[in-house]
Design an enzyme around this catalytic site. Structure first.
Site, short mmCIF file in Angstrom:
data_model
loop_
_atom_site.label_atom_id
_atom_site.label_comp_id
_atom_site.label_asym_id
_atom_site.label_seq_id
_atom_site.Cartn_x
_atom_site.Cartn_y
_atom_site.Cartn_z
N ARG A 58 -7.58 11.17 -6.22
CA ARG A 58 -8.81 10.55 -5.69
C ARG A 58 -9.95 11.56 -5.53
NH1 ARG A 58 -11.94 7.70 -4.45
NH2 ARG A 58 -11.80 6.54 -2.52
N TYR B 20 -14.02 -13.04 0.10
CA TYR B 20 -14.84 -11.88 -0.31
C TYR B 20 -16.10 -12.35 -1.05
CZ TYR B 20 -11.38 -8.54 1.25
OH TYR B 20 -10.54 -7.80 2.03
N ARG C 273 -3.80 6.48 0.25
CA ARG C 273 -4.39 7.67 0.86
C ARG C 273 -3.46 8.51 1.72
NH1 ARG C 273 -9.58 4.67 3.03
NH2 ARG C 273 -7.87 3.20 3.30
N ARG D 124 0.82 -1.22 0.00
CA ARG D 124 0.00 0.00 0.00
C ARG D 124 0.86 1.27 0.00
NH1 ARG D 124 -5.50 -1.01 1.64
NH2 ARG D 124 -6.05 -2.66 0.21
N ASP E 133 -6.24 -3.65 -7.76
CA ASP E 133 -6.82 -4.26 -6.56
C ASP E 133 -7.02 -5.75 -6.79
OD1 ASP E 133 -8.14 -3.09 -3.86
OD2 ASP E 133 -9.14 -4.93 -4.49
O1 CP3 Z 1 0.27 0.48 -3.33
C1 CP3 Z 1 -0.19 -0.68 -3.41
O2 CP3 Z 1 0.01 -1.53 -2.52
C2 CP3 Z 1 -0.94 -1.10 -4.67
C3 CP3 Z 1 -2.34 -0.97 -4.63
C4 CP3 Z 1 -3.24 -2.00 -3.93
C5 CP3 Z 1 -4.60 -1.69 -3.65
N1 CP3 Z 1 -5.19 -2.83 -3.19
C6 CP3 Z 1 -5.29 -0.39 -3.89
C7 CP3 Z 1 -6.37 -0.02 -2.93
C8 CP3 Z 1 -3.02 -3.32 -3.55
C9 CP3 Z 1 -1.74 -4.14 -3.59
C10 CP3 Z 1 -4.27 -3.83 -3.08
C11 CP3 Z 1 -4.46 -5.23 -2.64
C12 CP3 Z 1 -5.65 -5.59 -1.85
N2 CP3 Z 1 -6.93 -5.15 -2.03
C13 CP3 Z 1 -5.68 -6.55 -0.82
C14 CP3 Z 1 -4.48 -7.35 -0.36
C15 CP3 Z 1 -3.59 -6.55 0.49
C16 CP3 Z 1 -4.08 -6.39 1.90
O3 CP3 Z 1 -4.29 -5.24 2.30
O4 CP3 Z 1 -4.22 -7.41 2.57
C17 CP3 Z 1 -6.98 -6.62 -0.33
C18 CP3 Z 1 -7.46 -7.49 0.82
C19 CP3 Z 1 -7.78 -5.74 -1.10
C20 CP3 Z 1 -9.24 -5.51 -1.01
C21 CP3 Z 1 -9.52 -4.12 -0.63
N3 CP3 Z 1 -9.36 -3.02 -1.45
C22 CP3 Z 1 -10.01 -3.64 0.62
C23 CP3 Z 1 -10.29 -4.52 1.82
C24 CP3 Z 1 -10.13 -2.26 0.51
C25 CP3 Z 1 -10.71 -1.30 1.52
C26 CP3 Z 1 -9.82 -1.13 2.71
C27 CP3 Z 1 -9.29 0.28 2.81
O5 CP3 Z 1 -8.08 0.42 3.09
O6 CP3 Z 1 -10.08 1.21 2.64
C28 CP3 Z 1 -9.70 -1.88 -0.77
C29 CP3 Z 1 -9.62 -0.50 -1.29
C30 CP3 Z 1 -8.30 -0.06 -1.77
N4 CP3 Z 1 -7.50 -0.73 -2.67
C31 CP3 Z 1 -7.64 1.16 -1.43
C32 CP3 Z 1 -6.43 1.19 -2.16
C33 CP3 Z 1 -5.38 2.27 -2.19
C34 CP3 Z 1 -8.22 2.17 -0.46
C35 CP3 Z 1 -8.02 3.60 -0.76
C36 CP3 Z 1 -9.03 4.30 -1.59
O7 CP3 Z 1 -10.25 4.13 -1.43
O8 CP3 Z 1 -8.56 5.12 -2.41
#
Ligand code: CP3
Length: 342
Positions: A36, A148, A27, A23, A71
């Site tokens: 965003r 999921y 944000r 990540r 994602d």
């Molecule tokens: O910089 C990076 O790591 C690359 C981008 C990335 C995102 N998601 C963008 C994202 C990566 C590698 C992921 C993987 C991901 N997505 C995982 C595995 C990694 C982990 O955290 O265990 C999982 C479980 C997801 C599913 C997911 N996507 C969830 C549970 C959420 C919401 C949680 C939150 O933090 O709000 C997301 C949304 C998401 N994917 C965001 C980002 C940057 C949140 C930010 C936004 O809304 O802009």
């Protein structure tokens, strides 16, 4: 190219320990929030120019690799399970899997068609990087994706997932098989589009007992890593809460295993074997601690890695939004300098 990260994955000597963060684009960065403000998360993912721009944003922090902005849930929509990200709630699936027949309806997609925008994002990111640092692509592992699909979103106890796994073993394996085919095809397509390494995120697999992991999940994950072997590109196998699963996960595959902060790195590395690289494992909350405590925590991790070839410094799970980018920058510099001295 700065190839520390790839050298460490191959367990070759490096001038300094490579650093990147799960990540790392997100944000906590003002330049990400600026984008965003005008686009949803999915819009960024689906517009390769935007995805590439965000992918490269963390370069200013001095990281040794970029990870494609995307994602793990993206394949689920073309497979027939649309979802959205709701404010404060995380992902919400509109038609979760409720019964055996729902598994039959899931489509095994061709990522080169259905996820062409992801592959274009890789090509554009590689072009923009111009060889500065390697590019990591990724996919969710079948258990984490299935959770999921079955829970319909985030979950505290994964009850629906475990119930389906125990009550309908045949349908469970069919579900894991469909997901594994798509995940392996996606990872291979990403490698063919130019990704220098891939990470498989099994974020929630630590919910399972070692027995259930071995019988219900491991063979499918092993199948994915076996398919990757033909491409000869290094891979990282990551999960959280995996203290009792590490040996079984290592058997399934991965050039490196990713550890979270609950497992002391020295012990975790011993358990997966020193013939494998090891990624981790700072508690992401330490990035909010005073600098002295943060650097001391980083030093302890480097001490546990003990100068051994094959360590990649990372957080044990994603960076939290409250993190200050300048602190991340200072940590990267500190890890580079401290590991050079060792
Ligand atoms: O910089 C990076 O790591 C690359 C981008 C990335 C995102 N998601 C963008 C994202 C990566 C590698 C992921 C993987 C991901 N997505 C995982 C595995 C990694 C982990 O955290 O265990 C999982 C479980 C997801 C599913 C997911 N996507 C969830 C549970 C959420 C919401 C949680 C939150 O933090 O709000 C997301 C949304 C998401 N994917 C965001 C980002 C940057 C949140 C930010 C936004 O809304 O802009």
């Amino acid at each position: 190219m700065n190839d520390r990260f790839l050298r460490a994955l191959r367990r070759e000597p490096v001038d300094a320990t490579p650093v990147w963060f799960m990540r790392q684009a997100g944000r906590y960065m003002p330049e990400y929030r600026a984008i965003r403000a005008n686009y949803t998360l999915l819009e960024i993912c689906k517009q390769p120019e935007l995805a590439a721009e965000v992918t490269l944003q963390p370069l200013r922090l001095g990281v040794d690799a970029c990870i494609l902005f995307a994602d793990i849930l993206l394949p689920l929509d073309p497979m027939g399970c649309p979802f959205s990200f709701e404010k404060g709630e995380g992902p919400v699936l509109h038609a979760p899997i409720r019964e055996v027949a729902d598994v039959d309806r899931l489509r095994v997609i061709d990522p080169r068609e259905s996820l062409a925008y992801v592959l274009e994002g890789i090509r554009l990111s590689k072009q923009a990087l111009g060889g500065k640092v390697p590019l990591i692509a990724f996919a969710g592992a079948p258990f984490t994706l299935a959770s999921y699909l079955l829970e319909g979103g985030k979950s505290a106890n994964f009850l629906k997932t475990k119930r389906f796994m125990i009550e309908h073993p045949q349908a469970w394996h069919a579900l894991m098989e469909k997901l594994s085919i798509v995940v392996a095809d996606l990872l291979i397509a990403q490698i063919d589009a130019g990704a220098d390494a891939v990470q498989l995120f099994d974020s929630w697999v630590g919910q399972l007992s070692p027995h259930d992991y071995r019988t219900s999940v491991q063979p499918h994950v092993k199948g994915i890593f076996d398919k990757l072997k033909a491409r000869n590109v290094p891979s990282i196998h990551f999960g959280t809460g995996t203290a009792t699963l590490l040996e079984a996960m290592a058997e399934a595959g991965g050039s490196a295993l990713g550890l979270d902060w609950r497992m002391p790195l020295a012990e975790g590395w011993q358990r997966i074997g020193h013939d494998r690289a090891c990624q981790g494992n700072l508690d992401p909350c330490m990035l909010l601690a005073p600098e002295k405590a943060l650097f001391a925590a980083a030093d302890r991790i480097l001490a546990e890695a003990n100068g051994r070839n094959g360590h990649i410094f990372n957080v044990g799970h994603g960076i939290v939004p409250e993190t200050c980018p300048e602190v991340v920058r200072a940590l990267v510099d500190h890890v580079h300098e401290a590991s050079r001295r060792l």
